[in-house]
Design a protein around this motif. Structure first.
Motif: not given
Ligand SMILES: CCCCC[C@H]1O[C@@H](O)C[C@@H]1SC[C@H](NC(=O)CC[C@H](N)C(=O)O)C(=O)NCC(=O)O
Length: 221
Positions: A104-108, A115-116, A121-125, A166-169
């Protein structure tokens, strides 16, 4: 024996989990970076890409593709796959979930700039509610240092890779997860992981626009 040789772009993508697992096992590897379409076409022409795709790993006299198959082979070969069928099953469940999050992260990162941000934000949630919360509970329920069989395994490697990504986000993502914080410190301290986390290791940085452009150019999508 010859060192494994990894054929992929100069970036994370699907190959990063393979780099992590080899490094965690203390196995040195070489890399050939695909920078030109011709390199990819040659690998295809030479019949090394089973389904026309990379990652490609050359090891033990074989040309291996399919990320999950390669990871399973490495986990079994380097004794990071549990002590029996039931532990291996648990590792598979945890790893498949973590790989879903990583994908999910890589494709985002391939999304358009506007969109990014919304996507991240959605991915972190989702990372917090669906994945990290689950792993916090697993550690709480068994009270052991590692996810499976109280022994360092592939599942722990995938989780530390995912936590760092995820911490990078969102740097504070572990604020509600004390056991995962302690897990991160513990696993990061394992000598092979500690070495891989040092600057100058073969760990790749977050993808930038250049990486995305090169991948799009080579794969023509
Ligand atoms: C984790 C996602 C990382 C984002 C970048 C990757 O996703 C893809 O958009 C490109 C790269 S990976 C490159 C891509 N590879 C795959 O999709 C492999 C999938 C396979 N199931 C695996 O797990 O190894 C590719 O070779 N495609 C050529 C093409 O199918 O003709």
């Amino acid at each position: 024996a010859a060192k494994p040789k990894l054929y992929y772009f100069r970036g994370r993508g699907r190959m990063e989990s393979i780099r992590w697992l080899l490094a965690a096992a203390g196995v040195e590897f070489e890399e050939e970076f695909l920078e030109k379409r011709e390199q990819y076409e040659k690998l295809e022409k030479d019949g090394h890409l089973l389904f026309g795709q990379v990652p490609l790993v050359e090891m033990d006299g074989m040309m291996l593709t399919q990320t999950r198959a390669i990871l399973s082979y490495l986990a079994a070969k380097y004794n990071l796959y549990g002590k029996d069928l039931k532990e291996r099953l648990r590792i598979d469940m945890y790893v498949d979930g973590t790989l879903d999050l990583l994908t999910m992260i890589a494709q985002a990162r391939f999304k358009s700039p506007e969109e990014k941000e919304e996507n991240f934000a959605l991915i972190v949630k989702k990372a917090k509610t669906r994945y990290l919360q689950v792993f916090e509970k697993i550690l709480k329920d068994h009270g052991e240092d590692f996810l499976v069989g109280n022994k360092f395994s592939w599942a722990d490697v995938q989780l530390i890779e995912a936590i760092l990504m995820v911490e990078e986000l969102s740097a504070s993502v572990l604020s509600d997860f004390p056991l995962l914080k302690a897990f991160k410190t513990r696993i990061s301290d394992i000598s092979t992981i500690k070495k891989f986390l040092q600057p100058g290791s073969q760990r790749k940085p977050p993808p930038d626009q250049h990486y995305v452009d090169v991948v799009r150019h080579i794969l023509q999508f």
